[in-house]
Write a protein that holds these residues in place. Sequence first.
Motif, PDB file in Angstrom:
ATOM      1  N   THR A  82      -7.747   6.273  -6.732  1.00  0.00           N
ATOM      2  CA  THR A  82      -9.119   6.537  -6.332  1.00  0.00           C
ATOM      3  C   THR A  82      -9.417   5.656  -5.116  1.00  0.00           C
ATOM      4  OG1 THR A  82     -11.369   6.876  -7.167  1.00  0.00           O
ATOM      5  CG2 THR A  82     -10.234   4.865  -7.908  1.00  0.00           C
ATOM      6  N   ARG A 138      -9.636  18.827 -17.252  1.00  0.00           N
ATOM      7  CA  ARG A 138      -8.197  19.051 -17.019  1.00  0.00           C
ATOM      8  C   ARG A 138      -7.365  18.424 -18.135  1.00  0.00           C
ATOM      9  NH1 ARG A 138      -7.410  16.553 -11.112  1.00  0.00           N
ATOM     10  NH2 ARG A 138      -8.946  15.121 -11.931  1.00  0.00           N
ATOM     11  N   GLY A 149      -2.723  13.910  -9.590  1.00  0.00           N
ATOM     12  CA  GLY A 149      -1.346  13.807  -9.099  1.00  0.00           C
ATOM     13  C   GLY A 149      -0.792  12.399  -9.257  1.00  0.00           C
ATOM     14  N   GLN A 198     -12.473   4.211 -14.035  1.00  0.00           N
ATOM     15  CA  GLN A 198     -11.044   4.453 -13.740  1.00  0.00           C
ATOM     16  C   GLN A 198     -10.187   3.294 -14.270  1.00  0.00           C
ATOM     17  OE1 GLN A 198     -13.255   4.969 -10.660  1.00  0.00           O
ATOM     18  NE2 GLN A 198     -13.683   6.868 -11.702  1.00  0.00           N
ATOM     19  N   LYS A 231     -12.989  15.963  -7.044  1.00  0.00           N
ATOM     20  CA  LYS A 231     -13.798  16.753  -6.079  1.00  0.00           C
ATOM     21  C   LYS A 231     -15.285  16.409  -6.148  1.00  0.00           C
ATOM     22  CE  LYS A 231     -10.345  20.335  -6.033  1.00  0.00           C
ATOM     23  NZ  LYS A 231      -9.841  21.468  -6.729  1.00  0.00           N
TER      24      LYS A 231
HETATM   25  P1  IMP Z   1     -11.195  10.708  -7.145  1.00  0.00           P
HETATM   26  O1  IMP Z   1     -11.594   9.406  -7.764  1.00  0.00           O
HETATM   27  O2  IMP Z   1     -12.049  11.866  -7.571  1.00  0.00           O
HETATM   28  O3  IMP Z   1     -11.047  10.595  -5.671  1.00  0.00           O
HETATM   29  O4  IMP Z   1      -9.732  11.066  -7.698  1.00  0.00           O
HETATM   30  C1  IMP Z   1      -8.587  10.275  -7.369  1.00  0.00           C
HETATM   31  C2  IMP Z   1      -7.651  10.154  -8.562  1.00  0.00           C
HETATM   32  O5  IMP Z   1      -8.287   9.399  -9.585  1.00  0.00           O
HETATM   33  C3  IMP Z   1      -7.285  11.492  -9.210  1.00  0.00           C
HETATM   34  O6  IMP Z   1      -5.966  11.401  -9.718  1.00  0.00           O
HETATM   35  C4  IMP Z   1      -8.253  11.591 -10.378  1.00  0.00           C
HETATM   36  O7  IMP Z   1      -7.774  12.410 -11.417  1.00  0.00           O
HETATM   37  C5  IMP Z   1      -8.317  10.135 -10.788  1.00  0.00           C
HETATM   38  N1  IMP Z   1      -9.576   9.797 -11.480  1.00  0.00           N
HETATM   39  C6  IMP Z   1     -10.793   9.665 -10.944  1.00  0.00           C
HETATM   40  N2  IMP Z   1     -11.698   9.320 -11.863  1.00  0.00           N
HETATM   41  C7  IMP Z   1     -11.026   9.221 -13.020  1.00  0.00           C
HETATM   42  C8  IMP Z   1     -11.408   8.856 -14.348  1.00  0.00           C
HETATM   43  O8  IMP Z   1     -12.572   8.531 -14.641  1.00  0.00           O
HETATM   44  N3  IMP Z   1     -10.425   8.866 -15.275  1.00  0.00           N
HETATM   45  C9  IMP Z   1      -9.138   9.167 -14.964  1.00  0.00           C
HETATM   46  N4  IMP Z   1      -8.732   9.496 -13.749  1.00  0.00           N
HETATM   47  C10 IMP Z   1      -9.672   9.523 -12.781  1.00  0.00           C
END
Ligand code: IMP
Length: 422
Positions: free
Chosen positions: A237, A301, A273, A222, A129
């Motif tokens: 992501t 989390r 997820g 990531q 988010k």
């Molecule tokens: P977003 O990057 O916030 O859009 O999240 C997309 C997905 O990537 C979700 O499952 C997040 O939990 C995962 N995610 C984003 N950044 C990280 C990170 O630094 N470590 C692990 N998972 C990540």
Amino acid sequence: MSASIVVGGQWGDEGKAKIVDYLASQMDMVVRYQGGANAGHTVVANGEKFVFHLIPSGILYPKTECIIGNGVVFEPDAFLKEIEMIESRGIATKGRVFISSRAHVIMPYHKLLDGIQEKASNERIGTTKRGIGPAYADKAARTGVRIIDLINENALREKINMILPEKNLLLTHYGDKPLKADDIIAAYVAYGQQLKPYIEDVLFRINAAVRGNKRVLLEGAQGTSLDIDFGTYPYVTSSNPISAGACTGSGVPPNGIGEIVGAFKAYITRVGGGPMPTRLAKDEEAALREAGDEFGATTGRPRGCGWFDGVQARFSAIVNGFTTIALTKIDVLSDFDRVRICTGYRVGGKVIDNFPVDSEDLYRAEPVYEDMPGWKTDITKARSFNDLPPHAREYVRRLEAVIGVKIGIVSVGPDREAILLR
Ligand code: IMP
């Protein structure tokens, strides 16, 4: 000399920051090439814990230049808070931290829409988010705001006046209040003034360093299975954490790349997820989560935890072209009687060893395991590979054979010194 890359080989949280921190001691420059403040990079130096979201983990070495590349989606507030935190600990940032003027900016509507859209889909992706997906979507739709716009009020006003009506339609559709253009413009012009000393078209600085035989490290956030092209789509992501993303996200051409280090945890975790074939059953998962302190550095989390996934790791090695592997957190497995490595998946009655394209296949996949005896000894004080008990060494060698790439670095604890070179 050519640039090195550190890439996450799994679903993120592989301990890349520790590896970058270790390698950065020999680096002149560290460049972050994608992602944004969704990342949480934890470094423990001299007993002090630092969590970085945007600034490269090399910041703790006073002579290392730290660059936020064009591939990053930049959150001004998160950056300024991080600068404040770093400076309050006596580390100077002016003249050694630079932000690409080409990087895209996370705007207030990106964060709001990320939250609203997740809620509307029952947290399907489980994003952080932080507005990452909506900001990259605007970049691709050519409606993004770039860092350079923050220091040109007229350009920013023109863009916001063009973009905001559509964003407000969406926000009000979901029951939120519309945003005011003047408020956004005033806030981001002010950010522009604060950020000005850090802004540059860093492409030239980075490539001059690479060509000038300086030691340059490109740091990913990531991991491979969260890559928008090669990850477990749609549970990914919105950028390219893989090694190829280091080129597009920094401006270093492919022939400027040398070493590609894949960071892998000795087991596996995932937050958010999406499928995770080797995820453990509740009790065993809780034990591993506790042992590894597996809670998100950005969102807090609890992470899903499981055994090392060799199918995913082999795929990752192909896509990234790893020249070496850094294996982290092997000490976390020290209490287990036996350790397991997944070498294949059983899907619909057939055993496969290629990572499937379809996330539905991954949901159905049953892991095929190889079991190995645990070592049941504290290994955090080991400082050479031969200090490890035989079963731990066998585990490392077996992982190496399964992945097909040499494991050159083994991390045996959170401290800087807890690292073995092979
Ligand atoms: P977003 O990057 O916030 O859009 O999240 C997309 C997905 O990537 C979700 O499952 C997040 O939990 C995962 N995610 C984003 N950044 C990280 C990170 O630094 N470590 C692990 N998972 C990540």
